[in-house]
Write an enzyme that holds these catalytic residues in place. Structure first.
Site: not given
Ligand code: NAP
Length: 530
Positions: A266, A303
């Site tokens: 998602e 989201c």
């Molecule tokens: P994220 O950076 O996508 O991280 C989510 C999880 O996935 C974390 O556990 C992260 O590890 C892991 N991860 C991220 N990239 C990866 C990769 N390439 N390979 C393996 N694992 C990976 O999301 P976030 O930290 O929650 O937020 C960052 C941005 O995501 C926000 O600024 C926002 O724009 C968006 N977001 C959107 C929603 C939505 O529901 N639409 C919700 C939350 C966030 P780590 O814990 O080590 O970082």
């Protein structure tokens, strides 16, 4: 309980030695001194995945009542953590205590809903087409369908719901309900909260006498540990909530495996809100005020946050903009979940500021000296700008939204055709708007997973009929939902048994219906005997 920085692998507590990390308090902009978390790596993934693979057949063979009892026990143990859980989550996320209490209630409710789903047995899809040996020109074999779990599931906890979409959140509850062992990769934004909840799950698994490996919790840097987890041959599906970039990276990894697996990601959505003419004429101010409440709730970190508002230009739209701008001005800046998310929000707002033809009409109260605190913002632009600008179509994760003025209703239809896939679309309509809404609806049905009228999209009910999903890129697979009872379907697959002796069949499709589940028999619904 005494919180320590060890992972939970099966029934063991394991200290990772791939580096150390402290949790972070975004409100004070400082690290939380205790405990020091040991990060895991490939070795810990291997250990958790092989335990999960060993547990799989035993866990799925456990009676449904035992599976349901596990889910209920997890709920009880989460409640048993009391204020310690809320205090830790508050320190790690900056989310208000009341919001976290509500989220805990939702998490517990979700676990109990899945316990009911398991006991009910509908999810098994039990279907029987009995043999027709005398059928002409060819006889029909006895064919029976029942669903089974895919296998161990990897869950990536979400940053923005440290309880309801994290370690014991919707993905974990749905997978455990389906009969799948779960390995959670804790989100690095709330390691202590993850550990507390993980301990509640581990305790429940042990108490219920379920196999070691039914649940594990890993800490580790996203790339290394997350990639190893998605690549591991024992893992058969992935649940993820987060950025589009992260979701796409995991999808690509899963597709490149010798055995590709589904990733239910998602990702991002801007959740357009359409304001129809009669609704605007009758209640522009009320809609403007309610919109600002939805936009700024939880620092906009949902989201389903309403990031785009669309309407035909005119004096009634002006009334809406004025009311929304006035309401927004008095909204305080709010702490965001992590410095990274705060930086991404600021960068998104700067990007929008720089788009020609976009006017900033209101800002919330400034953050002053407070770290990581997001100031709400409202922009207005013309339809042509939206069509031309990729910035305006991207999710700004936080309390920011853009109002788009259209020339006429046909231009609104054109804008809708240009949307990417969305989790939600909202209609503000009065009875006089119904004919135009009918013209828009077929377009919106192609674009969104949930269409709602006269409310706002934040606040996702956990129930049987909920769809929290939608066409790409809001999710990676529009055929499923990640919230609600049918979220279990993501982790199941059908198996057909042809002419197997009764005693070799799954209980759901045995003649005597020992599970007492609803079934489709020879094309007719068949209720269990009372
Ligand atoms: P994220 O950076 O996508 O991280 C989510 C999880 O996935 C974390 O556990 C992260 O590890 C892991 N991860 C991220 N990239 C990866 C990769 N390439 N390979 C393996 N694992 C990976 O999301 P976030 O930290 O929650 O937020 C960052 C941005 O995501 C926000 O600024 C926002 O724009 C968006 N977001 C959107 C929603 C939505 O529901 N639409 C919700 C939350 C966030 P780590 O814990 O080590 O970082």
């Amino acid at each position: 309980m005494t919180l320590n920085g060890e992972m939970l692998i099966g029934f063991a507590a394991v200290r990772g030695n791939e580096g150390e990390r402290l949790a972070f308090n975004p409100a004070t902009n400082s690290e939380i001194a205790e405990p020091v978390f040991g990060m895991g790596g490939v070795a810990e993934v291997e250990r958790a995945a092989s335990l999960a693979a060993n547990a799989f057949d035993r866990y799925r063979a456990a009676p449904l009542a035992k599976r349901a009892a596990l889910l209920e026990a997890i709920a009880e143990h989460i409640l048993g953590l009391g204020d310690e859980l809320i205090d830790r989550a508050h320190a790690e996320t900056g989310l208000p205590v009341q919001r976290l209490q509500g989220e805990r209630a939702r998490t517990v409710g979700q676990l109990r809903l899945f316990a009911k789903v398991v006991r009910d047995g509908h999810f098994l899809g039990a279907t029987i087409d009995r043999a027709q040996p005398g059928r002409q020109p060819l006889p029909r074999a006895d064919l029976r369908l029942a669903k089974m779990p895919l296998g161990p599931v990897a869950v990536f906890g979400a940053s923005n719901f440290p309880l309801a979409f994290s370690v014991a959140g919707g993905d974990t509850a749905a997978a455990l309900a389906a009969g799948a062992p779960v390995i959670v990769k804790a989100h690095s934004a709330h390691l202590g909260t993850s550990k507390l909840v993980g301990s509640a799950i581990q305790k429940a698994v042990k108490e219920q006498g379920l196999p070691e490996g039914t649940f594990s919790l890993l800490f580790g840097a996203g790339r290394q540990l997350g990639e190893a987890l998605v690549s591991h041959p024992a893992v058969k599906a992935v649940g993820f909530t987060g950025s589009r970039q992260g979701g796409i990276a995991l999808m690509q990894l899963a597709n490149a495996r010798p055995e590709p697996i589904p990733v239910y990601a998602e990702m991002s959505s801007i959740n357009p809100v359409f304001l129809f003419p009669a609704a605007l004429a009758n209640r522009a101010e009320a809609i403007g005020n309610a919109f600002v409440e939805s936009l700024t709730m939880g620092a906009g970190q949902f989201c389903t946050n309403p990031g785009l508002v669309l309407a035909v230009d005119g004096p009634d739209l002006e009334r809406f903009v004025d009311a929304a701008a006035t309401a927004l001005t008095s909204k305080p800046a709010q702490t965001m979940l992590t410095p990274g998310i705060f930086d991404a929000y600021r960068a998104g707002a700067h990007g929008t500021d720089a788009v020609r033809g976009v006017v900033k009409v209101a800002e919330g109260e400034p953050a002053g000296e407070r770290a990581n605190a997001a100031q709400a913002v409202l922009y207005v632009t013309e339809a042509a700008r939206l069509l031309a600008s990729s910035e305006l179509k991207a999710e700004m994760f936080g309390p920011a939204s853009v109002v788009v003025r259209a020339r006429d209703f046909d231009q609104l239809l054109e804008l809708a055709e240009h949307f990417e896939g969305q989790l939600t679309v909202t209609l503000q309509i009065d009875p006089a708007d119904v004919a135009e809404a009918k013209r828009l609806l077929p377009v919106l049905e192609r674009k969104a997973g949930r269409i709602l009228a006269n409310g706002f999209p934040t606040g996702v009910e956990v129930c049987d009929a909920m769809v929290h999903g939608g066409p790409y890129p809001s999710t990676s697979n529009s055929m499923f939902t990640s919230v609600g009872a049918t979220a279990i379907d993501r982790f199941l697959r059908p198996v057909c048994y042809q002419d197997l002796p009764d005693m070799l069949l799954p209980e759901a499709v045995r003649d005597a219906n020992p599970l007492g589940v609803w079934r489709l028999v020879d094309g007719e619904p068949s209720a269990p005997e009372a």
